[in-house]
Design an enzyme around this catalytic site. Structure first.
Site, PDB file in Angstrom:
ATOM      1  N   LYS A  28     -31.773  29.466 -45.899  1.00 12.16           N
ATOM      2  CA  LYS A  28     -30.764  28.484 -46.342  1.00 12.16           C
ATOM      3  C   LYS A  28     -31.322  27.065 -46.223  1.00 12.16           C
ATOM      4  CE  LYS A  28     -27.363  27.166 -43.392  1.00 12.16           C
ATOM      5  NZ  LYS A  28     -27.262  25.716 -43.205  1.00 12.16           N
ATOM      6  N   ASN A  29     -31.959  26.762 -45.091  1.00  4.10           N
ATOM      7  CA  ASN A  29     -32.387  25.384 -44.831  1.00  4.10           C
ATOM      8  C   ASN A  29     -33.687  24.998 -45.517  1.00  4.10           C
ATOM      9  OD1 ASN A  29     -30.045  25.083 -43.447  1.00  4.10           O
ATOM     10  ND2 ASN A  29     -30.948  25.188 -41.409  1.00  4.10           N
ATOM     11  N   ARG A  99     -22.621  19.102 -45.289  1.00  8.10           N
ATOM     12  CA  ARG A  99     -23.331  17.881 -44.933  1.00  8.10           C
ATOM     13  C   ARG A  99     -24.696  17.790 -45.605  1.00  8.10           C
ATOM     14  NH1 ARG A  99     -22.914  15.337 -41.206  1.00  8.10           N
ATOM     15  NH2 ARG A  99     -25.160  15.107 -40.967  1.00  8.10           N
ATOM     16  N   CYS A 123     -19.026  16.677 -37.916  1.00  6.04           N
ATOM     17  CA  CYS A 123     -18.667  18.090 -38.092  1.00  6.04           C
ATOM     18  C   CYS A 123     -18.437  18.651 -36.693  1.00  6.04           C
ATOM     19  CB  CYS A 123     -19.770  18.845 -38.824  1.00  6.04           C
ATOM     20  SG  CYS A 123     -21.201  19.079 -37.794  1.00  6.04           S
ATOM     21  N   ARG A 128     -23.506  13.445 -36.135  1.00  5.05           N
ATOM     22  CA  ARG A 128     -24.523  13.688 -37.168  1.00  5.05           C
ATOM     23  C   ARG A 128     -24.621  12.536 -38.176  1.00  5.05           C
ATOM     24  NH1 ARG A 128     -24.188  19.809 -38.897  1.00  5.05           N
ATOM     25  NH2 ARG A 128     -26.345  19.416 -39.513  1.00  5.05           N
ATOM     26  N   VAL A 130     -26.375   9.526 -40.543  1.00  2.00           N
ATOM     27  CA  VAL A 130     -27.504   9.571 -41.492  1.00  2.00           C
ATOM     28  C   VAL A 130     -28.230   8.221 -41.516  1.00  2.00           C
ATOM     29  CG1 VAL A 130     -26.614  11.430 -42.944  1.00  2.00           C
ATOM     30  CG2 VAL A 130     -25.889   9.055 -43.381  1.00  2.00           C
ATOM     31  N   ASP A 131     -28.158   7.500 -40.397  1.00  2.00           N
ATOM     32  CA  ASP A 131     -28.760   6.155 -40.348  1.00  2.00           C
ATOM     33  C   ASP A 131     -30.270   6.175 -40.585  1.00  2.00           C
ATOM     34  OD1 ASP A 131     -28.461   7.540 -37.794  1.00  2.00           O
ATOM     35  OD2 ASP A 131     -29.607   5.886 -36.958  1.00  2.00           O
ATOM     36  N   ASP A 311     -30.479  26.150 -33.549  1.00  2.00           N
ATOM     37  CA  ASP A 311     -29.690  27.095 -34.346  1.00  2.00           C
ATOM     38  C   ASP A 311     -29.689  28.501 -33.770  1.00  2.00           C
ATOM     39  OD1 ASP A 311     -30.536  25.650 -37.603  1.00  2.00           O
ATOM     40  OD2 ASP A 311     -29.207  25.018 -35.977  1.00  2.00           O
ATOM     41  N   ILE A 333     -30.264  18.732 -28.841  1.00  2.00           N
ATOM     42  CA  ILE A 333     -30.245  18.186 -30.212  1.00  2.00           C
ATOM     43  C   ILE A 333     -28.865  17.659 -30.592  1.00  2.00           C
ATOM     44  CG2 ILE A 333     -30.633  18.701 -32.665  1.00  2.00           C
ATOM     45  CD1 ILE A 333     -33.212  18.920 -31.135  1.00  2.00           C
ATOM     46  N   ARG A 403     -21.257  30.663 -44.921  1.00  2.00           N
ATOM     47  CA  ARG A 403     -22.071  29.533 -45.369  1.00  2.00           C
ATOM     48  C   ARG A 403     -23.547  29.813 -45.168  1.00  2.00           C
ATOM     49  NH1 ARG A 403     -20.326  23.979 -42.981  1.00  2.00           N
ATOM     50  NH2 ARG A 403     -22.260  23.611 -44.089  1.00  2.00           N
TER      51      ARG A 403
HETATM   52  C1  EPZ Z   1     -30.900  20.358 -39.881  1.00  2.00           C
HETATM   53  O1  EPZ Z   1     -29.774  19.533 -39.776  1.00  2.00           O
HETATM   54  C2  EPZ Z   1     -30.362  21.745 -40.172  1.00  2.00           C
HETATM   55  N1  EPZ Z   1     -29.639  21.727 -41.453  1.00  2.00           N
HETATM   56  C3  EPZ Z   1     -29.432  22.191 -39.031  1.00  2.00           C
HETATM   57  O2  EPZ Z   1     -29.030  23.518 -39.312  1.00  2.00           O
HETATM   58  C4  EPZ Z   1     -30.240  22.183 -37.731  1.00  2.00           C
HETATM   59  O3  EPZ Z   1     -29.386  22.530 -36.665  1.00  2.00           O
HETATM   60  C5  EPZ Z   1     -30.813  20.774 -37.503  1.00  2.00           C
HETATM   61  O4  EPZ Z   1     -31.624  20.385 -38.639  1.00  2.00           O
HETATM   62  C6  EPZ Z   1     -31.697  20.702 -36.262  1.00  2.00           C
HETATM   63  O5  EPZ Z   1     -32.749  21.625 -36.376  1.00  2.00           O
HETATM   64  C7  EPZ Z   1     -30.365  21.754 -42.601  1.00  2.00           C
HETATM   65  O6  EPZ Z   1     -31.588  21.763 -42.598  1.00  2.00           O
HETATM   66  C8  EPZ Z   1     -29.578  21.746 -43.880  1.00  2.00           C
HETATM   67  P1  EPZ Z   1     -31.272  16.494 -37.774  1.00  2.00           P
HETATM   68  P2  EPZ Z   1     -29.961  17.927 -39.793  1.00  2.00           P
HETATM   69  O7  EPZ Z   1     -31.202  15.346 -38.731  1.00  2.00           O
HETATM   70  O8  EPZ Z   1     -31.133  17.558 -40.603  1.00  2.00           O
HETATM   71  C9  EPZ Z   1     -29.534  12.985 -35.103  1.00  2.00           C
HETATM   72  C10 EPZ Z   1     -27.532  25.265 -39.517  1.00  2.00           C
HETATM   73  O9  EPZ Z   1     -26.915  25.856 -38.636  1.00  2.00           O
HETATM   74  N2  EPZ Z   1     -29.678  12.140 -36.319  1.00  2.00           N
HETATM   75  O10 EPZ Z   1     -32.599  17.136 -37.501  1.00  2.00           O
HETATM   76  O11 EPZ Z   1     -28.624  17.342 -40.126  1.00  2.00           O
HETATM   77  C11 EPZ Z   1     -28.507  14.093 -35.286  1.00  2.00           C
HETATM   78  O12 EPZ Z   1     -27.209  13.610 -34.986  1.00  2.00           O
HETATM   79  C12 EPZ Z   1     -27.630  23.759 -39.483  1.00  2.00           C
HETATM   80  O13 EPZ Z   1     -28.148  25.810 -40.465  1.00  2.00           O
HETATM   81  C13 EPZ Z   1     -29.364  10.794 -36.241  1.00  2.00           C
HETATM   82  O14 EPZ Z   1     -28.956  10.296 -35.195  1.00  2.00           O
HETATM   83  O15 EPZ Z   1     -30.285  17.632 -38.270  1.00  2.00           O
HETATM   84  C14 EPZ Z   1     -28.976  15.132 -34.300  1.00  2.00           C
HETATM   85  O16 EPZ Z   1     -28.488  14.803 -33.006  1.00  2.00           O
HETATM   86  C15 EPZ Z   1     -26.748  23.190 -38.410  1.00  2.00           C
HETATM   87  N3  EPZ Z   1     -29.502  10.008 -37.361  1.00  2.00           N
HETATM   88  C16 EPZ Z   1     -30.501  14.986 -34.321  1.00  2.00           C
HETATM   89  O17 EPZ Z   1     -30.762  13.700 -34.894  1.00  2.00           O
HETATM   90  C17 EPZ Z   1     -29.961  10.518 -38.551  1.00  2.00           C
HETATM   91  O18 EPZ Z   1     -30.088   9.753 -39.536  1.00  2.00           O
HETATM   92  C18 EPZ Z   1     -31.216  16.032 -35.182  1.00  2.00           C
HETATM   93  O19 EPZ Z   1     -30.555  16.048 -36.419  1.00  2.00           O
HETATM   94  C19 EPZ Z   1     -30.271  11.894 -38.610  1.00  2.00           C
HETATM   95  C20 EPZ Z   1     -30.129  12.682 -37.491  1.00  2.00           C
END
Ligand code: EPZ
Length: 423
Positions: A28-29, A99, A123, A128, A130-131, A311, A333, A403
């Site tokens: 999926k990812n 998201r 969520c 989460r 996106v900064d 995950d 995380i 999902r």
């Molecule tokens: C990806 O999410 C995955 N989703 C998530 O899988 C997975 O849990 C996560 O990476 C961590 O491995 C997809 O790939 C579609 P991050 P993502 O940006 O990219 C913070 C599942 O179950 N952060 O790596 O959204 C964030 O809040 C899903 O399949 C910021 O602060 O995760 C988190 O604490 C759930 N600012 C940490 O970084 C930002 O701009 C890691 O988030 C971006 C992230």
């Protein structure tokens, strides 16, 4: 969402060891960012091994309403053609359900010079933000305003930049890598995510004519090109689906084989399963597991790849709940990824949460109960708990699980589980 989808439940009779073989679906990812990569080219992108999941159909709907031509020739084969994008908008109605929609931002900006993407919002598992996505795109010359819940972005041709990611972000790395593919000049992303799905995306982009090196390491270099052409790509297997079924087999004292699974992207998980007492073997494209005796508790600490994946945290919490001994699970995380704890405690698990750590004291059994899914991986942990509990378990709100898991009850039934979906 249709009323009946909200009402669907899974009904499980526990206590049966999983036995047999299943095939693992595409990741999926990896599929979600790769579908968005189609936006970067005027030519067709042919994808194979696309998992048939709710999130994938949501992403296809999002791309289609932008003007992307989509042909689904079988559930796993998709052709996309973004030759004429006439609506570079990701509306709230779609983004609020997924998201990962944020992944259209970089490609839209690079290809069309504008994008209007609804802010994903938080969520169940955390804020989460996106900064980091926005900061990186601004470094490449984008002008971005956030207003009325939308990210409004515009740019001339993006310029290569050196970007240091304050946090390791999987989709942040993917968004910036896609945007940089069409930028003028060279972009270097430092402290990049090293997840295998990032590498799968880079392989697809390079097949389309991008010039990306270092994907899979913490420093990725992208030499921008003027245009990307069409390509074919086969999505990598889903390592989290693989890990989920391996934990289900271990917790139920079963013996299974996962065809299409790759062991070399699951080192941290296989290492923990071995430590719990499972016998794990593998070849180039399958993983087998047998658990003869009651598992032993294992400490877990989540961190970015190649460390233990967040995950897989909820799944190991169930395994520890029925293991011998006690174990500490630390989630580094996401700030709120213990939503499954209270549901597992209702099934008799002994879990105490203190901040981002959970102490799990193993019991020799859980008891079936009515429980509720809250997020994708928490749902998977409730399914595993139902499989190992004594008696009957009903899981509500299973749209969460659809999902991210293709035909989960069919695959589990293939392994001998007594599980069915009820409206
Ligand atoms: C990806 O999410 C995955 N989703 C998530 O899988 C997975 O849990 C996560 O990476 C961590 O491995 C997809 O790939 C579609 P991050 P993502 O940006 O990219 C913070 C599942 O179950 N952060 O790596 O959204 C964030 O809040 C899903 O399949 C910021 O602060 O995760 C988190 O604490 C759930 N600012 C940490 O970084 C930002 O701009 C890691 O988030 C971006 C992230």
């Amino acid at each position: 969402m249709g009323e009946n989808r909200l009402m669907q439940k899974l009904s499980i009779e526990g206590g049966i060891p999983l036995q047999g073989e299943i095939r693992i679906s595409g990741a999926k990812n990896a599929a979600l960012p790769i579908l968005c990569a189609a936006l970067l080219s005027d030519e067709a992108l042919y994808l194979e091994n696309v998992p048939h999941l709710k999130d994938v159909t949501t992403m296809l709907s999002l791309l289609a309403q932008m003007g992307v031509g989509i042909t689904v020739s079988s559930p796993q084969k998709v052709e996309l053609n973004a030759g004429k994008i006439d609506n570079p908008v990701a509306p709230y109605e779609l983004v609020k359900t997924m998201r990962a929609s944020i992944l259209v931002l970089g490609p839209l900006l690079a290809k069309t010079g504008r994008a209007s993407v609804s802010l994903p919002g938080g969520c169940a598992i955390g804020l989460r933000p996106v900064d980091l996505h926005i900061k990186g795109l601004e470094a490449m010359g984008a002008e971005i305003e956030v207003e009325n819940g939308y990210i409004q972005a515009k740019a001339g041709r993006l310029r290569g930049a050196r970007i240091f990611m304050d946090l390791v972000s999987v989709t942040g790395t993917e968004n910036l890598m896609m945007a940089a593919s069409l930028a003028q000049g060279v972009t270097v992303i430092e402290n990049a995510a090293r997840e295998p799905e990032v590498l799968d995306l880079a392989n697809c982009l390079n097949a389309m004519g991008a010039r990306i090196s270092g994907a899979g390491t913490d420093t990725i270099t992208i030499e921008g090109v003027d245009a990307l052409h069409g390509a074919s790509h086969k999505i990598m297997p889903d390592r989290i689906e693989s890990g989920t079924f391996l934990v289900a087999a271990a917790a139920s004292l079963g013996k299974i084989k996962l065809n299409g699974a790759k062991a070399d992207i699951l080192d941290a998980v296989l290492d923990k399963l071995h430590e719990a007492g499972a016998h794990v073997s593998f070849d180039a494209d399958s993983i087998s597991l047998e658990m003869k005796d009651r598992p032993k508790s294992v400490n877990i600490r989540t961190a970015p790849y190649p460390a233990f994946p967040t995950d897989m945290q909820a799944q190991f919490m169930v395994l520890n709940s029925v293991s011998e001994g006690s174990a500490l699970i630390t989630e580094t995380i996401f700030e709120n990824r213990f939503m499954h704890v209270q549901e597992l405690c209702r099934m008799g698990a002994h879990i105490e949460v203190e901040g981002n750590a959970a102490m799990v004291r193993g019991r020799d059994h859980l008891g079936g109960a009515n429980v509720m899914a809250t997020d994708l991986r928490a749902s998977a942990s409730l399914v595993i708990a139902g499989l190992v509990a004594r008696g009957h378990t009903t899981i509500e709100r299973i749209y969460h699980i659809d999902r991210g898991y293709e035909c989960i009850e069919e695959k589990l039934a293939q392994l001998g589980a007594r599980i069915r979906r009820i409206d």
